[in-house]
Write a protein that holds these residues in place. Structure first.
Motif, PDB file in Angstrom:
ATOM      1  N   ALA A 120       0.745  -0.995   0.361  1.00 25.21           N
ATOM      2  CA  ALA A 120      -0.016  -0.055  -0.090  1.00 25.21           C
ATOM      3  C   ALA A 120       0.947   1.517   0.147  1.00 25.21           C
ATOM      4  O   ALA A 120       0.132   2.533   0.033  1.00 25.21           O
ATOM      5  CB  ALA A 120      -0.734  -0.025   1.110  1.00 25.21           C
ATOM      6  N   THR A 121       2.045   0.879  -0.015  1.00 24.90           N
ATOM      7  CA  THR A 121       2.951   2.536  -0.161  1.00 24.90           C
ATOM      8  C   THR A 121       3.076   3.257  -0.984  1.00 24.90           C
ATOM      9  O   THR A 121       2.239   2.855  -2.263  1.00 24.90           O
ATOM     10  CB  THR A 121       4.597   1.826  -0.103  1.00 24.90           C
ATOM     11  N   THR A 122       2.788   5.024  -0.487  1.00 27.85           N
ATOM     12  CA  THR A 122       2.835   5.186  -1.896  1.00 27.85           C
ATOM     13  C   THR A 122       3.544   6.932  -2.036  1.00 27.85           C
ATOM     14  O   THR A 122       3.869   7.425  -1.979  1.00 27.85           O
ATOM     15  CB  THR A 122       1.173   6.587  -1.070  1.00 27.85           C
ATOM     16  N   GLN A 257     -13.406   7.421  -7.594  1.00 25.00           N
ATOM     17  CA  GLN A 257     -12.084   7.029  -8.193  1.00 25.00           C
ATOM     18  C   GLN A 257     -11.092   6.387  -7.928  1.00 25.00           C
ATOM     19  O   GLN A 257     -10.221   5.739  -8.964  1.00 25.00           O
ATOM     20  CB  GLN A 257     -11.419   9.032  -8.692  1.00 25.00           C
ATOM     21  N   ILE A 258     -10.934   6.831  -6.553  1.00 31.55           N
ATOM     22  CA  ILE A 258      -8.784   5.863  -6.211  1.00 31.55           C
ATOM     23  C   ILE A 258      -9.320   4.298  -6.373  1.00 31.55           C
ATOM     24  O   ILE A 258      -8.739   3.039  -7.510  1.00 31.55           O
ATOM     25  CB  ILE A 258      -8.338   6.543  -5.216  1.00 31.55           C
ATOM     26  N   SER A 259     -10.848   3.756  -6.209  1.00 32.20           N
ATOM     27  CA  SER A 259     -10.674   2.871  -6.424  1.00 32.20           C
ATOM     28  C   SER A 259     -10.859   1.594  -8.163  1.00 32.20           C
ATOM     29  O   SER A 259     -10.415   0.691  -7.934  1.00 32.20           O
ATOM     30  CB  SER A 259     -11.945   2.198  -5.774  1.00 32.20           C
ATOM     31  N   PHE A 264      -3.779   0.644  -8.313  1.00 28.87           N
ATOM     32  CA  PHE A 264      -4.339   0.403  -6.687  1.00 28.87           C
ATOM     33  C   PHE A 264      -4.633  -0.671  -6.793  1.00 28.87           C
ATOM     34  O   PHE A 264      -5.723  -0.819  -7.627  1.00 28.87           O
ATOM     35  CB  PHE A 264      -4.458   1.629  -5.946  1.00 28.87           C
ATOM     36  N   SER A 265      -4.220  -1.623  -5.419  1.00 25.87           N
ATOM     37  CA  SER A 265      -5.175  -3.059  -5.294  1.00 25.87           C
ATOM     38  C   SER A 265      -6.103  -1.852  -4.530  1.00 25.87           C
ATOM     39  O   SER A 265      -6.113  -1.498  -3.922  1.00 25.87           O
ATOM     40  CB  SER A 265      -3.755  -3.838  -4.973  1.00 25.87           C
ATOM     41  N   VAL A 270      -6.991   1.498   0.247  1.00 27.45           N
ATOM     42  CA  VAL A 270      -7.860   1.692   1.790  1.00 27.45           C
ATOM     43  C   VAL A 270      -7.242   2.633   2.355  1.00 27.45           C
ATOM     44  O   VAL A 270      -7.009   3.306   3.035  1.00 27.45           O
ATOM     45  CB  VAL A 270      -8.065   0.160   2.917  1.00 27.45           C
ATOM     46  N   TYR A 271      -5.301   2.042   2.056  1.00 26.17           N
ATOM     47  CA  TYR A 271      -4.104   2.909   3.023  1.00 26.17           C
ATOM     48  C   TYR A 271      -4.684   4.275   2.506  1.00 26.17           C
ATOM     49  O   TYR A 271      -4.028   5.726   3.284  1.00 26.17           O
ATOM     50  CB  TYR A 271      -2.899   2.372   2.650  1.00 26.17           C
TER      51      TYR A 271
END
Length: 471
Positions: A120-122, A257-259, A264-265, A270-271
């Motif tokens: 989940a790292t950004t 949008q992000i989902s 992104f998994s 979520v994170y």
């Protein structure tokens, strides 16, 4: 014989411990380390850095070491070797070198609570750019202008009306509730009134765990932070699952949008939402509490702020209409008050980076792998940049040179990682002040303390009684 063996073991143990302490206090470096002290093994100087300070000035931990060692010094915090920089030129240069000399470099507790070390790292450049783009799409200037400004004003009006019905209000906490509920609803459709999860309180408590040893033992700040994190993540997963089961609901918000982004998994979605929500309310609530305190102590500033905003209402054709973008842009003194409060408070006083390679700086070397703490608070409170830097003086912004501002005013960071919510923060603060001074007056019930909880967290405690103005 056994006595001789025992003595030999003691000698070996003492020798090993002495060698270990010597290595701890004198880390390897391909050059000359910045001056400073690594403190005690493992603990370093953490306990000194975590002490409370009742002054709005630079935290004593940093101030004393700058006086002793100069603007760049070394230390160790929660098991990490650190270089602290209060040098404006180096900090400005550093923040322009993302991906070249440095990358994001958080403390272990922060990294683990936000799951930044896993899938989940950004922190990856491509993912960060995508997340920043999504955030700007929902909190940037165009969205503020076209959609959010009237919603923010409506929220502030309802919140202050509620405050005025209470015997007293603790501004920091009450502001956190308002800000979290607004951003969570805008991002995910979260409704605090119907939800069984009090997510706002859990988010607020997490802030206390970020400068802590990552020891997962019941009762510790880190353990409590992990527990609150897990409950929030569970709630966010439930929201995402419900969204996928009912795809026609909440179309077009941040979560939608992000989902849909392939980068992104499900876990990283979520994170990412968790991280943006955390950033969207906690710093602003501290600044709002500070604004109440500063304006209460400076009646001339409050008088001019009130006059500007009341004049704005008088110039409207319809005095009951909502605040417009042009009106927001015309609020010159209001924005000066916002800037000055951000300068003094700077709720995120330092930016953390990790050296990707050895970095030479003014005759010293910062070793690769070390964390660098660029202290923007030190710059914003420096007499070299701002005359009488601890004074609340909104009028100073009329005459400040743009070059001075660009080099010495960084409440939202600098470079490619400048906070995507910078304009959102300014608009929310200005709108709050607009409604506050045109409709209400207040008196302080308990001034509490303007406090730096530790070297990285600013907090303000003030209880007020809010009263509606009589026409």
């Amino acid at each position: 014989m056994w006595a001789a063996v025992g003595l030999s073991l003691v000698v070996l143990l003492v020798t090993y411990i002495t060698h270990w302490i010597t290595q701890w206090r004198n880390p390897k470096c391909n050059g000359v380390l910045p001056p400073g002290s690594m403190g005690w093994p493992l603990v370093g100087e953490t306990l000194n850095a975590m002490t409370l300070s009742n002054s709005i000035d630079l935290h004593p931990f940093v101030k004393r070491r700058v006086t002793k060692y100069g603007p760049i010094f070394r230390t160790s915090l929660v098991g990490r070797p650190i270089v602290v920089s209060t040098d404006p030129e180096f900090n400005s240069h550093l923040l322009q070198q993302e991906g070249k000399l440095v990358e994001l470099g958080f403390f272990d507790s922060f990294t683990k609570i936000l799951n930044l070390s896993g899938e989940a790292t950004t922190t990856g450049t491509v993912i960060h750019k995508c997340l920043r783009s999504i955030t700007l799409n929902h909190f940037g200037a165009e969205t503020l202008k076209e959609k959010l400004l009237p919603l923010i004003e409506k929220t502030v009006v309802e919140t202050l009306a509620s405050w005025s019905s209470q015997a007293s209000v603790e501004v920091k906490h009450a502001s956190s509730v308002m800000l979290f509920n607004f951003s969570a609803k805008h991002m995910t459709g979260y409704d605090a009134e119907t939800s069984s999860d009090n997510l706002g309180d859990k988010f607020s408590r997490i802030m206390n765990s970020f400068l802590s040893f990552p020891v997962n033992v019941p009762g510790t700040a880190y353990h409590n932070g992990l527990q609150d994190r897990d409950k929030i993540i569970t709630a966010l997963r439930d929201m995402l699952e419900k969204r996928r089961m009912s795809p026609d609901t909440h179309q077009g918000d941040f979560l939608d949008q992000i989902s849909k982004e392939k980068l992104f998994s499900e876990e990283s979605v979520v994170y990412a939402v968790f991280g943006v929500l955390l950033a969207s309310f906690e710093p602003i609530s501290s600044i709002l509490a500070l604004a109440f305190s500063l304006l209460g102590e400076h009646p001339a500033a409050l008088k001019e702020l009130t006059a500007e905003n009341e004049a704005l209402l008088k110039n409207r054709e319809n005095p009951n209409s909502s605040l417009t973008w042009d009106e927001y842009k015309s609020m010159t003194f209001t924005r000066q008050v916002v800037n000055e409060t951000l300068r003094l408070g700077n709720a995120a006083p330092a930016l953390l980076r990790r050296a990707l390679k050895d970095i030479p700086v003014k005759g010293f070397t910062i070793p690769a792998g070390w964390t660098i703490m660029a202290f923007t608070t030190a710059i914003q409170l420096s007499p070299n940049a701002f005359q009488d830097p601890l004074e609340f003086n909104p009028w100073r912004w009329k005459d400040l040179d743009s070059l001075v501002i660009s080099k010495n005013f960084m409440p939202f960071g600098r470079g490619s990682r400048q906070c995507a919510g910078a304009e959102y923060t300014r608009v929310f603060l200005a709108t709050f002040l607009h409604v506050l001074v045109t409709k209400y007056s207040w008196k302080t019930i308990d001034a509490g303390r303007m406090v730096r909880k530790n070297m990285l967290l600013f907090g303000a405690s003030i209880h007020i009684k809010l009263s509606e103005k009589k026409n």
